[in-house]
Design an enzyme around this catalytic site. Structure first.
Site, PDB file in Angstrom:
ATOM      1  N   GLU A  26       2.689  -1.877 -22.461  1.00  0.00           N
ATOM      2  CA  GLU A  26       3.709  -1.715 -23.500  1.00  0.00           C
ATOM      3  C   GLU A  26       4.305  -3.057 -23.915  1.00  0.00           C
ATOM      4  OE1 GLU A  26       3.919   0.967 -25.069  1.00  0.00           O
ATOM      5  OE2 GLU A  26       2.639   2.057 -23.662  1.00  0.00           O
ATOM      6  N   HIS A  29       2.444  -4.506 -26.651  1.00  0.00           N
ATOM      7  CA  HIS A  29       2.857  -4.035 -27.983  1.00  0.00           C
ATOM      8  C   HIS A  29       4.202  -4.649 -28.388  1.00  0.00           C
ATOM      9  CE1 HIS A  29      -0.366  -1.161 -28.165  1.00  0.00           C
ATOM     10  NE2 HIS A  29       0.102  -0.401 -27.187  1.00  0.00           N
TER      11      HIS A  29
END
Length: 443
Positions: A26, A29
């Protein structure tokens, strides 16, 4: 009690490794999204109820109750249906309603003056960078862990030390696996070779690796050879006469060679009846990327054949058959393997640690490949949509047509729900199979 504690330690190592892998995915991202100016409202590890969270700036960071994934929330994931406007009113029809709800939810995340910070407003290449950042982090983790595994721990290779000696020589056609009185003694046992002996030389030739031993025995059927072993700090010379054994002829790639009629070719070779111990031998950096590549190919092949593999899992889970150890395994099954590896007394500590590192490394390869599947809501689905949009705009510019604008991903919401249901069903099947018909590490 000790084995139970070690089992728990193995599971915890896997859980922590998986959680860190998800968290770093994550971050892959999050970082480019913030660099490109997209407003990120949430960074969460897990799903379901929020267990802990803390807001820093405009982003809430937290942990949720079900640690089986993670996500970041970016504003404006879906473009409005009309250029420059808000989501239009819902059309009739269930699928249209799903698309409209997605557009409305996306539009509601955009505050006044934040339109330029919406995800869909970014150029195509920036959206690809953001969505590829997560899988790329898993790839980096896999490369690092395989580097630790191969260069630090090494790979298991046969050594020159004897692990076991066959008591008897049974014909290849024999269905028995145990020796009985009257069976001829295997040459190694008859000559006095013992487990723990380290072979120093054969017929005066110094021995440094197992393939030398294997070649010397194979090439000496019915011929006495002198084997010098190191035992109890001294050396002992033993006379061994390998018996004749039929072996398949292999090519340079290790494949069985067939004759003109398709029958496997065999050759007479020597047999003594000894097996080596294995030792961890550090590898060069050049072995790391090929190892990662081999794992990527294996996972890709598994995904390409996933429907049949899942049918096989279902047949095993609900029938008398056994699970394929090379087939798909769920998180519970992988955790069981990690615990079994940590608690076994059949493997030295170093190989246990290497095995746990290898499991986490392989999981990251699986996360990398699976997330690149070009289906929504996976990262690969967003990447494919961005690429399609780029191609569409490119040709529109060449033919001097009106800019078609961003791809309306909201129209793919029905497909997204179907994919989510399939993934949920697959997870439930693997969970059930891992409980009632688990894959065991040691059979």
């Amino acid at each position: 009690m000790e084995s139970v504690l070690l089992f728990v330690v193995g599971v915890l190592v896997l859980v922590v490794g998986l959680a860190l892998s998800i968290g770093l995915h994550e971050i892959g991202h999050l970082v480019p999204a913030k660099l490109f100016g997209v407003k990120v409202t949430q960074y969460m590890i897990g799903f379901g109820r929020t267990v802990w969270s803390k807001r820093r700036g405009e982003t809430e960071y937290g942990i949720k109750a079900i640690p089986l994934g993670g996500y970041i929330s970016m504003i404006g994931m879906f473009p409005p249906s009309t250029p420059g406007g808000r989501a239009r009113n819902a059309s009739t029809g269930f699928f249209n309603q799903l698309a409209q709800d997605a557009r409305t939810a996306s539009a509601d995340t955009i505050g006044d003056g934040e339109e330029s910070r919406a995800f869909y407003k970014l150029p195509v290449w920036k959206r690809i960078v953001i969505m590829f950042g997560g899988p790329f982090m898993n790839l980096v983790i896999a490369v690092v862990l395989f580097g630790v595994l191969l260069m630090g721990f090494g790979s298991a290779q046969p050594s020159t030390t004897i692990a076991s000696v066959s008591a008897c020589a049974l014909p290849a056609s024999s269905e028995r696996q145990t020796c009985e009185s009257g069976d001829p003694a295997a040459p190694g046992a008859a000559a006095g070779i013992l487990p723990g002996d380290r072979i120093v030389s054969i017929d005066g030739q110094a021995i440094t690796e197992w393939p030398q031993i294997n070649a010397a025995i194979r090439e000496s059927p019915n011929t006495e050879i002198d084997i010098v072993v190191q035992r109890d700090g001294g050396e002992k010379t033993l006379q061994v006469t390998p018996i004749v054994s039929e072996r398949y002829v292999l090519d340079a790639d290790g494949n069985v060679v067939n004759d003109a009629e398709g029958t496997p070719e065999t050759v007479a070779a020597g047999f003594v009846g000894i097996l080596p111990t294995s030792e961890m031998v550090p590898q060069s950096p050049a072995t790391v990327l090929p190892a990662v590549g081999d794992n990527i190919v294996s996972v890709a092949n598994l995904i390409l054949n996933l429907p049949q593999r899942l049918i096989d899992v279902g047949n095993a889970a609900f029938g008398p058959g056994e699970r394929d150890p090379n087939g798909p395994i769920g998180v519970v099954g992988v955790g069981r393997l990690a615990g079994e590896l940590a608690s076994t007394d059949q493997v030295p500590f170093e190989q246990k640690a290497a095995g746990l590192v290898g499991i986490v490394a392989s999981l990251n390869v699986a996360l990398f490949v699976f997330n690149l599947v070009p289906l929504m809501p996976l990262d690969g689905g967003h990447i494919a949509a961005a690429l399609f949009e780029g191609v569409r705009r490119f040709f529109a510019k060449i033919f001097r047509k009106r800019d078609p604008g961003p791809v309306d991903l909201a129209k793919l919401m029905p497909v997204t729900y179907v994919v989510v249901l399939i993934i949920g069903g697959m997870s439930a099947l693997l969970l059930y199979a891992d409980i009632v018909k688990p894959v065991n590490l040691f059979g």
